[in-house]
Design a protein around this motif. Sequence first.
Motif, mmCIF file in Angstrom:
data_model
loop_
_atom_site.group_PDB
_atom_site.id
_atom_site.type_symbol
_atom_site.label_atom_id
_atom_site.label_comp_id
_atom_site.label_asym_id
_atom_site.label_seq_id
_atom_site.Cartn_x
_atom_site.Cartn_y
_atom_site.Cartn_z
ATOM 1 N N PRO A 132 70.617 62.083 -21.863
ATOM 2 C CA PRO A 132 71.799 61.220 -21.750
ATOM 3 C C PRO A 132 73.100 61.913 -22.135
ATOM 4 N N SER A 133 73.026 62.887 -23.051
ATOM 5 C CA SER A 133 74.244 63.553 -23.508
ATOM 6 C C SER A 133 74.665 64.714 -22.618
ATOM 7 N N ASP A 134 73.862 65.073 -21.604
ATOM 8 C CA ASP A 134 74.213 66.182 -20.714
ATOM 9 C C ASP A 134 75.477 65.866 -19.917
ATOM 10 N N ARG A 135 76.288 66.913 -19.687
ATOM 11 C CA ARG A 135 77.480 66.808 -18.869
ATOM 12 C C ARG A 135 77.426 67.872 -17.783
ATOM 13 N N ALA A 136 78.412 67.883 -16.895
ATOM 14 C CA ALA A 136 78.408 68.830 -15.779
ATOM 15 C C ALA A 136 78.407 70.275 -16.265
ATOM 16 N N ASP A 137 79.027 70.532 -17.418
ATOM 17 C CA ASP A 137 79.095 71.914 -17.903
ATOM 18 C C ASP A 137 77.885 72.300 -18.753
ATOM 19 N N THR A 138 76.957 71.366 -18.996
ATOM 20 C CA THR A 138 75.790 71.659 -19.834
ATOM 21 C C THR A 138 74.890 72.718 -19.203
ATOM 22 N N LEU A 188 63.595 62.721 -10.788
ATOM 23 C CA LEU A 188 64.131 62.118 -12.010
ATOM 24 C C LEU A 188 63.897 60.609 -11.937
ATOM 25 N N TYR A 189 63.840 59.976 -13.100
ATOM 26 C CA TYR A 189 63.355 58.597 -13.133
ATOM 27 C C TYR A 189 64.285 57.608 -13.821
ATOM 28 N N ALA A 190 65.348 58.085 -14.424
ATOM 29 C CA ALA A 190 66.250 57.169 -15.120
ATOM 30 C C ALA A 190 67.686 57.506 -14.767
ATOM 31 N N ASP A 191 68.513 56.485 -14.601
ATOM 32 C CA ASP A 191 69.928 56.705 -14.326
ATOM 33 C C ASP A 191 70.580 57.450 -15.477
ATOM 34 N N HIS A 192 71.563 58.289 -15.125
ATOM 35 C CA HIS A 192 72.295 59.052 -16.123
ATOM 36 C C HIS A 192 73.687 58.449 -16.276
ATOM 37 N N PRO A 193 74.246 58.432 -17.489
ATOM 38 C CA PRO A 193 75.546 57.783 -17.680
ATOM 39 C C PRO A 193 76.710 58.459 -16.964
ATOM 40 N N THR A 194 76.627 59.777 -16.670
ATOM 41 C CA THR A 194 77.779 60.464 -16.070
ATOM 42 C C THR A 194 77.439 61.274 -14.824
ATOM 43 N N LEU A 195 76.181 61.581 -14.583
ATOM 44 C CA LEU A 195 75.792 62.453 -13.476
ATOM 45 C C LEU A 195 74.849 61.714 -12.530
ATOM 46 N N SER A 196 74.945 62.029 -11.242
ATOM 47 C CA SER A 196 73.972 61.486 -10.308
ATOM 48 C C SER A 196 72.658 62.241 -10.465
ATOM 49 N N GLU A 225 72.659 65.412 -8.485
ATOM 50 C CA GLU A 225 73.481 66.459 -9.107
ATOM 51 C C GLU A 225 72.702 67.153 -10.223
ATOM 52 N N ILE A 226 71.959 66.382 -10.995
ATOM 53 C CA ILE A 226 71.148 66.977 -12.059
ATOM 54 C C ILE A 226 70.094 67.904 -11.467
ATOM 55 N N ARG A 227 69.440 67.459 -10.396
ATOM 56 C CA ARG A 227 68.399 68.291 -9.788
ATOM 57 C C ARG A 227 68.987 69.583 -9.233
ATOM 58 N N VAL A 228 70.102 69.477 -8.502
ATOM 59 C CA VAL A 228 70.712 70.654 -7.887
ATOM 60 C C VAL A 228 71.214 71.622 -8.962
ATOM 61 N N ARG A 229 71.835 71.100 -9.998
ATOM 62 C CA ARG A 229 72.333 71.982 -11.068
ATOM 63 C C ARG A 229 71.173 72.626 -11.832
#
Length: 515
Positions: free
Chosen positions: A336-342, A405-413, A416-420
């Motif tokens: 949940p705390s991950d961001r685009a720059d993580t 992935l199985y749960a919505d993220h507060p800031t990322l789609s 986007e998480i999979r691609v990153r």
Amino acid sequence: MGSRVHLINPSHVSFGVAVITPRWLYVLAAATGSRWGDPNLVDETLVPIDPAIIAPGDVVGIGIHTGNALRGYEIGRLARERGAWVVFGGIHATLFPDEALEQGGAHTVVRGDGDLIWSDVVEDCFAGRPKRQYEGGRVSGENFVSARWDLLPPDRYMWASVQTVRGCPKHCSFCSVWRTDGQEPRQRQVDRIVREVVELRRLGFRFIALADDNFYPVTFDDLAMARRRKDPARLHELEGLRQERFDLMAQLAQLPDDLVFYTQITMEAAEDPEFLKAMRAARIRGALVGVESVTSEGLKDVYKGFNLSGDALVARLRAFRQHGIHVLGSFIFGLPSDRADTFDATVDLAERADLTFAQFVLLTPFPGTIDFDKWAADEKHRGTAIDGVPITRHWLIPQERRPKLYADHPTLSLEEIRVRTQGAWDRFYSWRGVWARSRCVESLRSRLAFVLVSKLYRQMYANTGIATDSARVARSARFAQVIGRASRRLFLAPPMPDLQMPAPVAEPGNEATCA
């Protein structure tokens, strides 16, 4: 010919070769005994099972974890159709015995350890009276069964595996080990561990994984808490467990110099220079360390506050390298705390910390974990289905339709998480990065082996696990097969059939001290 026992390790992808032996197959082969002849062992990570080998009246044992449960159920139904007795075991069957009976065509399920109960299960099946369920429980360390390594197929595995301890005293939210295997370490007898290692070196294996939940089961914090108790019994118990670790490493240090060991360990071992020094002497050259996150917020997400973050984390990881121990750092994305720059920050830290290998996994709610319990309790997830399968039973969704992935993220789609995450794998395992890290070994042969296994690891665990394009998965599997064939002999050595057991180390003053 009479009925036969088959033991099957399911996989939806077969690579022709594998990095590490699936230890449970060879342990249960030994636990089967000799009354019914040698069991037939099938590891589908090498080659898919041929249904024609299963005959009416045979006993088919299938070990499953959550990731391969669906394929295991397919094999179970097939075996039952052919008139065999079908038995499921493994961590997933332990958690969901009724599911194995309903979905996998099972006649019976073994929960817990199979070391002692398995021969009874086989006997009952051949007698036509299997129970619906058997409880294997948690077998004590002195009762761990040694594997039947004489049944290994030649030239198929790069690394062998030996287990020294079951259980982990931690309570990470994403892990089920401490719930299923317990938090009390069950350490195996030193001489039996070493005897297996000697047997494997006689066969030509020089790379051996110590396939443990946590090779460092007693930390300084554990000892400090025990010292505060009025009753010293717990302290003496922990000191004994710690000393057994040192006894084991002292024995391993006496074995041939070409042996290389690898294990799994928690970050706290970096605070224990005496332990790291003993690991180096024992030629334990590598360890998987669960870093999980590079931020303090991420560590709180996974109940792993005992880890450090930032520059302190870099220093802690480098402590392993300073003692000659190469780290495979394991990171989780999708917290949940991950961001685009993580994602880039994580790879940056992995490189600054001199990690030799890294893996970047997507947050997945696995059964038996705190994360799963919280996730599955959410009404939104309970009401979501794919192809009629509830998302809370995501392992039953066909592989090509299964979410990453199985749960919505507060800031990322989720995409986007999979691609990153895929990008993190691509960056860390670029040809330039892998070749630069290969300087950790000296000879050209060793550097070539390093490059090949790095690329193999990425193909097997990233492209076939994270990619959503089935064509890309297929290409990666074929590429992994080519790399595996090219590199497997780089990891083997001439057999040493005359190798003897080392003498026990019991000199006065050799005891491990506790800070």
